[in-house]
Design an enzyme around this catalytic site. Structure first.
Site, short mmCIF file in Angstrom:
data_model
loop_
_atom_site.label_atom_id
_atom_site.label_comp_id
_atom_site.label_asym_id
_atom_site.label_seq_id
_atom_site.Cartn_x
_atom_site.Cartn_y
_atom_site.Cartn_z
N SER A 1 0.79 -1.24 0.00
CA SER A 1 0.00 0.00 0.00
C SER A 1 0.82 1.29 0.00
O SER A 1 0.29 2.36 -0.23
CB SER A 1 -0.92 0.03 1.21
OG SER A 1 -2.04 -0.77 0.95
N LYS B 1 0.55 3.40 -2.92
CA LYS B 1 -0.63 4.25 -3.15
C LYS B 1 -0.29 5.74 -3.09
O LYS B 1 -0.77 6.54 -3.89
CB LYS B 1 -1.71 3.96 -2.09
CG LYS B 1 -2.32 2.56 -2.21
CD LYS B 1 -3.14 2.25 -0.96
CE LYS B 1 -3.81 0.88 -1.06
NZ LYS B 1 -4.44 0.51 0.23
N TYR C 1 -2.68 -2.95 -10.57
CA TYR C 1 -2.66 -2.64 -9.14
C TYR C 1 -1.88 -3.71 -8.35
O TYR C 1 -1.05 -3.37 -7.49
CB TYR C 1 -4.10 -2.51 -8.62
CG TYR C 1 -4.19 -2.39 -7.12
CD1 TYR C 1 -3.80 -1.21 -6.47
CD2 TYR C 1 -4.62 -3.45 -6.33
CE1 TYR C 1 -3.85 -1.09 -5.09
CE2 TYR C 1 -4.69 -3.35 -4.94
CZ TYR C 1 -4.30 -2.18 -4.33
OH TYR C 1 -4.35 -2.07 -2.96
N TYR D 1 -4.96 4.81 7.67
CA TYR D 1 -6.36 4.32 7.71
C TYR D 1 -7.07 4.71 9.02
O TYR D 1 -7.08 5.87 9.39
CB TYR D 1 -6.41 2.80 7.52
CG TYR D 1 -5.47 2.27 6.48
CD1 TYR D 1 -5.55 2.74 5.15
CD2 TYR D 1 -4.51 1.32 6.77
CE1 TYR D 1 -4.70 2.24 4.18
CE2 TYR D 1 -3.65 0.83 5.81
CZ TYR D 1 -3.75 1.30 4.51
OH TYR D 1 -2.90 0.81 3.57
N VAL E 1 1.16 -3.76 3.85
CA VAL E 1 1.10 -5.06 4.53
C VAL E 1 2.36 -5.90 4.30
O VAL E 1 2.52 -6.95 4.92
CB VAL E 1 -0.17 -5.87 4.15
CG1 VAL E 1 -1.42 -5.20 4.67
CG2 VAL E 1 -0.24 -6.09 2.64
N1 GLN Z 1 -1.93 -5.30 -2.05
C1 GLN Z 1 -2.59 -5.04 -0.82
C2 GLN Z 1 -4.10 -5.02 -0.98
O1 GLN Z 1 -4.60 -4.34 -1.82
C3 GLN Z 1 -2.13 -3.75 -0.22
C4 GLN Z 1 -2.77 -3.50 1.11
C5 GLN Z 1 -1.89 -2.84 2.10
O2 GLN Z 1 -0.68 -2.83 1.97
N2 GLN Z 1 -2.49 -2.30 3.14
O3 GLN Z 1 -4.80 -5.70 -0.26
#
Ligand code: GLN
Length: 604
Positions: free
Chosen positions: A65, A68, A189, A241, A259
């Site tokens: 993430s 992002k 993605y 978040y 994650v």
């Molecule tokens: N690839 C992961 C997902 O979309 C990324 C989520 C994350 O790092 N919080 O679930």
């Protein structure tokens, strides 16, 4: 460099927090369970391109993430703010990253949660077609300052199990937020999430945001300041978040987690932080990563809203003509006029990066000076950067100042891209505004104004006799005549070199007409001298010439050879003693001026 205090602190954090084995590896993407839970790396990259590294700083892991934040920034920069801002909101959702919910207008809450990130990647698919991932990968590589690649196994693993993200993508497509095929957007993605980075890479990516969009390692401009500020703003409000509010309150540094176990954090204008430790807490953030950020922030007081800046430090020196003078030496009558009008000119020498608050202070000082001064000089030579807001405020203040009787000279602005073009546009509008390349030139011009407005006169083209030379003050007419008889008449055309640096010094020159400049070989002017003054008199003390002397105008002088002067000294001991005293007095006056200048620069 092993004992830097920041590194010592990172070592301490590393030692302490590696004991903590709470948390769990992300297992909803099966491949991520292969990570080594013991891995722990911390890196801090500074905006001048230094990286402090601790622990497993070069172990690769997937960005997840964290991508992002950077893909959102790239979208703003390359697809355009309008398109991006109408597709994705910027409101914190207060929910987990993978929440299957849109806002009241059926748009993603923000680009930091999966819904917003998938929409953002969708914009690249729409505009870039088959090249979308390539563009994203290249963009991420520019932040990291090295070519990145992605982990095929993690990509396949997430593609095989990513039904929740498919659900989000179909929801986006239903509402027309995602306009390409769900599989197309998710293939990009999932690849983007599988890009491999290290803690070191993350710290440099974060430092690029801290450094106003310029990668501090490569010098490449990756983002514009507008995009940097917007990206950091959503990182602060939503990067963590449903823990974002707590994070902002406790840590106060815009951040983003993944994650895969990574966290990036950016302290604007100061540093970028990259951490890797794959054990996650219930919010999906690295346990040790959160601990490290909290410890760093509280130990060094790094909260973004905790500022210690003092706008007054942007004025490195403030003085009038009693404190500074141009390098043009004035004849005694002219100097007397300048001494009487010392307070007519205010000189502000600025330093550092000038922001809005600094300029508010500077413009107030300028406006205050109107009551006693007719001239103000503001020197930007040692200013490293100026914000748009500060430049605009300066322009607005000058409009007001121009209405009063204050002539303002702005100098040394050429290196400040944002300011120098603005200055040129103000010149046409603000009547009493001037610009100068250098402070010395600006001061000389103001001195000329003061001298000649006050009835001073220009003896540049008059012939001055040896009797009027300051070095020969107090000598009898007979003595000066003897010296004149021992001297040779010399004439120089403008641009001719009179003395060359490093030559053996064999004479003293008395300027009887015209103007000369003493310069370093680099072209820097040390002094400008006119009729009645002496050049090369240091030959009485030194064996070699210390600088070049050039004729600025047509110059007449009398050159007294040192061997002739030696004969004079033997036959006229008293007169010679007087000359040495005069020389000492001239040097002492120069020293007083130099000390005043040093004092003005070192105390403000
Ligand atoms: N690839 C992961 C997902 O979309 C990324 C989520 C994350 O790092 N919080 O679930």
């Amino acid at each position: 460099m092993s004992d830097l205090p920041l590194l010592r602190f990172l070592r301490q954090c590393h030692g302490e927090f590696s004991q903590n084995s709470t948390g769990a590896l992300a297992d909803y993407i099966p491949e991520l369970t292969k990570a080594d839970p013991a891995h722990f790396g911390i890196c801090v990259a500074t905006v001048d391109g230094y990286v402090h590294e601790m622990g497993d700083s070069r172990v690769p892991f997937t960005i997840q993430s964290i991508s992002k934040a950077f893909v959102f920034a790239m979208a703003l920069e390359t697809i355009g703010a309008e398109k991006v801002e109408t597709t994705i909101g910027v409101e914190p959702s207060g929910e987990a990253f993978n929440s299957i919910r849109l806002n009241g207008t059926n748009r993603p809450f923000n680009p930091m949660v999966n819904a917003g990130a998938i929409a953002c990647t969708g914009l690249f698919c729409e505009s870039g077609g088959d090249d979308a991932f390539e563009r994203i990968l290249q963009g991420l590589s520019r932040f990291a300052g090295r070519p990145l690649d992605y982990d095929r196994a993690v990509f396949e693993s997430e593609r095989a199990t990513g039904d929740r993200n498919r659900a989000i993508a179909y929801l986006l497509r239903t509402h027309g937020v995602l306009r390409c095929e769900v599989d197309t957007a998710l293939a990009v993605y999932f690849r983007q999430c599988a890009v491999q980075v290290t803690a070191r890479d993350l710290s440099i990516m974060a430092a690029t945001l801290a450094n106003n969009g310029v990668n501090p390692m490569t010098g490449e401009t990756v983002l514009s300041p507008y995009v940097v500020a917007r990206t950091l703003s959503v990182m602060l409000s939503s990067g963590m978040y449903d823990y974002a509010g707590e994070w902002g309150y406790r840590v106060g540094i815009p951040a983003k987690s993944g994650v895969g176990g990574g966290i990036v954090a950016t302290l604007p204008a100061q540093l970028g932080l990259g951490i890797y430790s794959p054990l996650l807490n219930g919010h999906g953030h690295s346990v040790r990563g959160v601990q490290t950020c909290e410890a760093l922030s509280s130990h060094f007081d790094l909260h973004l809203l905790n500022r210690v800046a003092d706008v007054r430090t942007c004025v490195a020196a403030a003085c009038d003509l009693g404190g500074v003078s141009s390098r043009r030496n004035r004849q005694p009558a002219e100097q007397a006029i300048l001494d009487a009008h010392q307070t007519s000119c205010v000189v502000l020498e600025l330093v550092g990066a000038i922001g809005f608050g600094d300029m508010e202070y500077i413009s107030r000082r300028l406006i205050e000076s109107q009551s006693r001064a007719t001239h103000a000089i503001v020197d930007f030579r040692r200013v490293s950067a100026i914000s748009k807001a500060a430049a605009r405020l300066l322009g607005d203040s000058l409009d007001g100042i121009a209405a009063a009787d204050l002539t303002v000279t702005l100098c040394g602005t050429a290196h400040l891209a944002g300011l120098s073009a603005a200055v040129d546009s103000w010149l046409g509008r603000v009547p009493r505004l001037r610009k100068a390349a250098r402070l010395d030139e600006a001061i000389e011009w103001v001195e000329d104004q003061i001298i000649y407005l006050d009835g001073g006169y220009d003896r540049l083209h008059e012939q001055i006799t040896l009797g009027e030379q300051s070095l020969l003050e107090g000598l009898s007419a007979a003595d000066t005549e003897t010296l004149a008889a021992m001297s040779d008449r010399r004439h120089f055309e403008p641009g001719e070199r009179i003395i060359a640096a490093n030559e053996v010094a064999r004479s003293i020159l008395f300027i009887s007409r015209g103007m000369v400049s003493v310069k370093l070989p680099s072209g820097v002017r040390l002094a400008t001298l006119v009729a009645g003054m002496t050049v090369g008199e240091m030959a009485l003390l030194e064996t070699h010439r210390s600088a070049d002397v050039w004729a600025d105008t047509r110059v007449d002088c009398l050159e007294l050879p040192l061997d002739a002067y030696a004969r004079f000294r033997a036959s006229h001991p008293q007169a010679s003693e007087r000359i040495v005293l005069n020389l000492a007095a001239l040097l002492s006056r120069k020293l007083i001026v130099a000390n005043r200048k040093i004092d003005a620069l070192t105390s403000s």
